[in-house]
Design a protein around this motif. Sequence first.
Motif, mmCIF file in Angstrom:
data_model
loop_
_atom_site.group_PDB
_atom_site.id
_atom_site.type_symbol
_atom_site.label_atom_id
_atom_site.label_comp_id
_atom_site.label_asym_id
_atom_site.label_seq_id
_atom_site.Cartn_x
_atom_site.Cartn_y
_atom_site.Cartn_z
ATOM 1 N N HIS A 249 -4.794 -16.741 32.619
ATOM 2 C CA HIS A 249 -3.714 -16.534 31.651
ATOM 3 C C HIS A 249 -2.377 -17.017 32.206
ATOM 4 C CE1 HIS A 249 -6.641 -13.206 30.378
ATOM 5 N NE2 HIS A 249 -6.856 -14.277 29.640
ATOM 6 N N ASP A 250 -2.428 -18.149 32.917
ATOM 7 C CA ASP A 250 -1.256 -18.754 33.557
ATOM 8 C C ASP A 250 -0.743 -19.899 32.669
ATOM 9 O OD1 ASP A 250 0.517 -20.249 35.135
ATOM 10 O OD2 ASP A 250 -0.667 -19.989 36.956
ATOM 11 N N ILE A 251 0.234 -19.598 31.830
ATOM 12 C CA ILE A 251 0.729 -20.564 30.843
ATOM 13 C C ILE A 251 1.272 -21.828 31.508
ATOM 14 C CG2 ILE A 251 2.346 -20.938 28.921
ATOM 15 C CD1 ILE A 251 0.126 -18.826 28.369
ATOM 16 N N ASP A 252 2.078 -21.695 32.548
ATOM 17 C CA ASP A 252 2.648 -22.870 33.211
ATOM 18 C C ASP A 252 1.549 -23.799 33.718
ATOM 19 O OD1 ASP A 252 5.299 -22.127 32.759
ATOM 20 O OD2 ASP A 252 5.435 -21.044 34.661
ATOM 21 N N ALA A 253 0.539 -23.230 34.363
ATOM 22 C CA ALA A 253 -0.552 -24.054 34.893
ATOM 23 C C ALA A 253 -1.416 -24.627 33.775
ATOM 24 C CB ALA A 253 -1.398 -23.241 35.869
ATOM 25 N N MET A 254 -1.557 -23.900 32.665
ATOM 26 C CA MET A 254 -2.318 -24.426 31.523
ATOM 27 C C MET A 254 -1.630 -25.655 30.937
ATOM 28 S SD MET A 254 -3.324 -20.867 29.571
ATOM 29 C CE MET A 254 -3.562 -21.617 27.992
ATOM 30 N N LEU A 255 -0.292 -25.628 30.913
ATOM 31 C CA LEU A 255 0.471 -26.715 30.305
ATOM 32 C C LEU A 255 0.539 -27.957 31.200
ATOM 33 C CD1 LEU A 255 2.181 -27.476 27.823
ATOM 34 C CD2 LEU A 255 4.153 -26.523 29.013
ATOM 35 N N THR A 256 0.425 -27.782 32.498
ATOM 36 C CA THR A 256 0.607 -28.880 33.457
ATOM 37 C C THR A 256 -0.204 -30.135 33.147
ATOM 38 O OG1 THR A 256 1.282 -27.378 35.214
ATOM 39 C CG2 THR A 256 0.399 -29.512 35.904
ATOM 40 N N PRO A 257 -1.500 -30.046 32.778
ATOM 41 C CA PRO A 257 -2.249 -31.293 32.562
ATOM 42 C C PRO A 257 -1.943 -32.019 31.253
ATOM 43 C CG PRO A 257 -3.726 -29.386 32.425
ATOM 44 C CD PRO A 257 -2.369 -28.869 32.770
ATOM 45 N N PHE A 258 -1.132 -31.435 30.385
ATOM 46 C CA PHE A 258 -0.852 -32.060 29.094
ATOM 47 C C PHE A 258 0.269 -33.088 29.196
ATOM 48 C CE2 PHE A 258 -3.245 -28.447 27.749
ATOM 49 C CZ PHE A 258 -3.840 -28.822 26.556
ATOM 50 N N ALA A 259 0.109 -34.187 28.470
ATOM 51 C CA ALA A 259 1.168 -35.187 28.350
ATOM 52 C C ALA A 259 2.329 -34.567 27.570
ATOM 53 C CB ALA A 259 0.646 -36.423 27.614
ATOM 54 N N ARG B 101 3.383 -25.034 24.490
ATOM 55 C CA ARG B 101 3.676 -23.826 25.278
ATOM 56 C C ARG B 101 3.734 -22.596 24.364
ATOM 57 N NH1 ARG B 101 5.632 -22.327 30.095
ATOM 58 N NH2 ARG B 101 6.159 -24.441 30.740
ATOM 59 N N ASP B 102 4.414 -22.707 23.231
ATOM 60 C CA ASP B 102 4.509 -21.590 22.290
ATOM 61 C C ASP B 102 3.122 -21.174 21.804
ATOM 62 O OD1 ASP B 102 7.265 -21.643 22.571
ATOM 63 O OD2 ASP B 102 7.616 -22.637 20.633
ATOM 64 N N TRP B 103 2.279 -22.152 21.463
ATOM 65 C CA TRP B 103 0.905 -21.872 21.034
ATOM 66 C C TRP B 103 0.134 -21.182 22.145
ATOM 67 C CZ3 TRP B 103 -3.189 -24.639 23.411
ATOM 68 C CH2 TRP B 103 -4.463 -24.330 22.933
ATOM 69 N N MET B 104 0.221 -21.697 23.373
ATOM 70 C CA MET B 104 -0.492 -21.094 24.500
ATOM 71 C C MET B 104 -0.049 -19.652 24.725
ATOM 72 S SD MET B 104 -0.475 -24.125 27.325
ATOM 73 C CE MET B 104 -1.600 -25.505 27.227
ATOM 74 N N ASP B 105 1.249 -19.440 24.676
ATOM 75 C CA ASP B 105 1.785 -18.097 24.899
ATOM 76 C C ASP B 105 1.298 -17.138 23.809
ATOM 77 O OD1 ASP B 105 3.555 -16.244 26.344
ATOM 78 O OD2 ASP B 105 4.767 -16.337 24.519
ATOM 79 N N ALA B 106 1.397 -17.546 22.555
ATOM 80 C CA ALA B 106 1.004 -16.677 21.441
ATOM 81 C C ALA B 106 -0.488 -16.367 21.455
ATOM 82 C CB ALA B 106 1.392 -17.322 20.109
ATOM 83 N N THR B 107 -1.320 -17.387 21.662
ATOM 84 C CA THR B 107 -2.768 -17.145 21.628
ATOM 85 C C THR B 107 -3.237 -16.380 22.862
ATOM 86 O OG1 THR B 107 -3.227 -19.358 22.526
ATOM 87 C CG2 THR B 107 -3.288 -19.110 20.125
ATOM 88 N N THR B 108 -2.594 -16.603 23.998
ATOM 89 C CA THR B 108 -2.965 -15.860 25.206
ATOM 90 C C THR B 108 -2.633 -14.379 25.029
ATOM 91 O OG1 THR B 108 -2.700 -17.800 26.614
ATOM 92 C CG2 THR B 108 -2.596 -15.654 27.695
#
Length: 109
Positions: free
Chosen positions: A19-29, A48-55
């Motif tokens: 549940h690490d949003i920063d690390a989840m976002l890292t591989p995305f262009a 990032r907003d989507w990841m945060d909300a769904t997480t």
Amino acid sequence: MTVKLPQLLADYFAAKNRHDIDAMLTPFAPDAMVRDEGEIHQGSDAIRDWMDATTRKYRVTVEVADATANGQAWRVAGLVSGNFPGSPATLHYNFTLAGDRIARLEIGA
């Protein structure tokens, strides 16, 4: 089952399970696109907003069960567990890679 994924996808799923949003976002262009639950999220801020909300809402973890590749397109089947009706459920993550980044992700059944 152990599935060999490209490192950026392995990193994405490991971060998702922490549940690490920063690390989840890292591989995305920076201009990547995500389609999930019928909605499209374009660009780093929206993703990032989507990841945060769904997480926060679902607290999912994903056990990668299978993966296939066709060039830069990867289809990953994962057993997803979390706070949602029908958990656990198998979902498919359809990634399009662009070099060392995720350019597109579509999630569905």
